[in-house]
Design an enzyme around this catalytic site. Structure first.
Site, PDB file in Angstrom:
ATOM      1  N   GLY A  82     -11.254  18.058 -35.036  1.00 13.38           N
ATOM      2  CA  GLY A  82      -9.935  17.502 -34.746  1.00 13.38           C
ATOM      3  C   GLY A  82      -9.910  16.872 -33.369  1.00 13.38           C
ATOM      4  O   GLY A  82      -8.943  16.226 -32.994  1.00 13.38           O
ATOM      5  N   CYS A  83     -10.976  17.047 -32.614  1.00 17.33           N
ATOM      6  CA  CYS A  83     -11.086  16.436 -31.295  1.00 17.33           C
ATOM      7  C   CYS A  83     -11.870  15.145 -31.433  1.00 17.33           C
ATOM      8  O   CYS A  83     -12.853  15.091 -32.162  1.00 17.33           O
ATOM      9  CB  CYS A  83     -11.834  17.350 -30.320  1.00 17.33           C
ATOM     10  SG  CYS A  83     -11.020  18.912 -30.017  1.00 17.33           S
ATOM     11  N   GLN A  84     -11.442  14.119 -30.711  1.00 21.69           N
ATOM     12  CA  GLN A  84     -12.176  12.858 -30.700  1.00 21.69           C
ATOM     13  C   GLN A  84     -13.517  13.062 -29.983  1.00 21.69           C
ATOM     14  O   GLN A  84     -14.549  12.571 -30.412  1.00 21.69           O
ATOM     15  CB  GLN A  84     -11.347  11.797 -29.983  1.00 21.69           C
ATOM     16  CG  GLN A  84     -11.996  10.434 -29.970  1.00 21.69           C
ATOM     17  CD  GLN A  84     -11.110   9.402 -29.308  1.00 21.69           C
ATOM     18  OE1 GLN A  84     -10.081   9.721 -28.715  1.00 21.69           O
ATOM     19  NE2 GLN A  84     -11.504   8.156 -29.404  1.00 21.69           N
TER      20      GLN A  84
END
Length: 142
Positions: free
Chosen positions: A56-58
């Site tokens: 969910g983190c870039q």
């Protein structure tokens, strides 16, 4: 408990709010975040596994739990300077605390210091994903 850690998660959040209040604008606050990220302890390479990766983190983020219900510790790192600073803030609030306190603590500092308004949507999603994973690790110890 780490002697440098504030007595409670609530106190840690207040300390963060007080520190960010010193800075006049977001350019200075971002620089402070980057500086905090540079102070994270070295992260063990063997922690950079899919099991510990925060999705969910870039950017790439890894979060490794240790300890038990009475005192949980987290190690974390990122390949992004600003995200590393966010990690430093999250660890100040949530690491080296009892699992019950971790689960019960809402991240009020994010609103309080204005982070919610100044993070890109992808960074906000990543921060939320990191908090969900951290709280899930703590809930599993209860």
């Amino acid at each position: 408990m780490n002697t440098l850690a504030p007595a409670s998660a609530a106190q840690a959040q207040q300390d963060i709010a007080d520190e960010f209040a010193f800075f006049g604008d977001w350019t200075e606050r971002y620089q402070y975040l980057i500086d905090l990220g540079k102070q994270l302890p070295p992260f063990p390479e063997d922690g950079k596994t899919e099991e510990y990766r925060v999705h969910g983190c870039q950017s790439m983020v890894w979060l490794v739990p240790s300890g038990d219900a009475s005192n949980m510790h987290f190690d974390a790192t990122s390949d992004s300077a600003i995200v590393s600073g966010l990690i430093a803030l999250v660890l100040r609030v949530y690491s080296d605390r009892p699992a019950a306190e971790i689960v019960a603590t809402e991240p009020a500092f994010i609103q309080e210091i204005g982070l919610a308004k100044h993070l890109s949507p992808t960074r906000s999603n990543g921060l939320a994903a990191m908090l969900v994973k951290l709280k899930a690790y703590a809930a599993a110890k209860l």
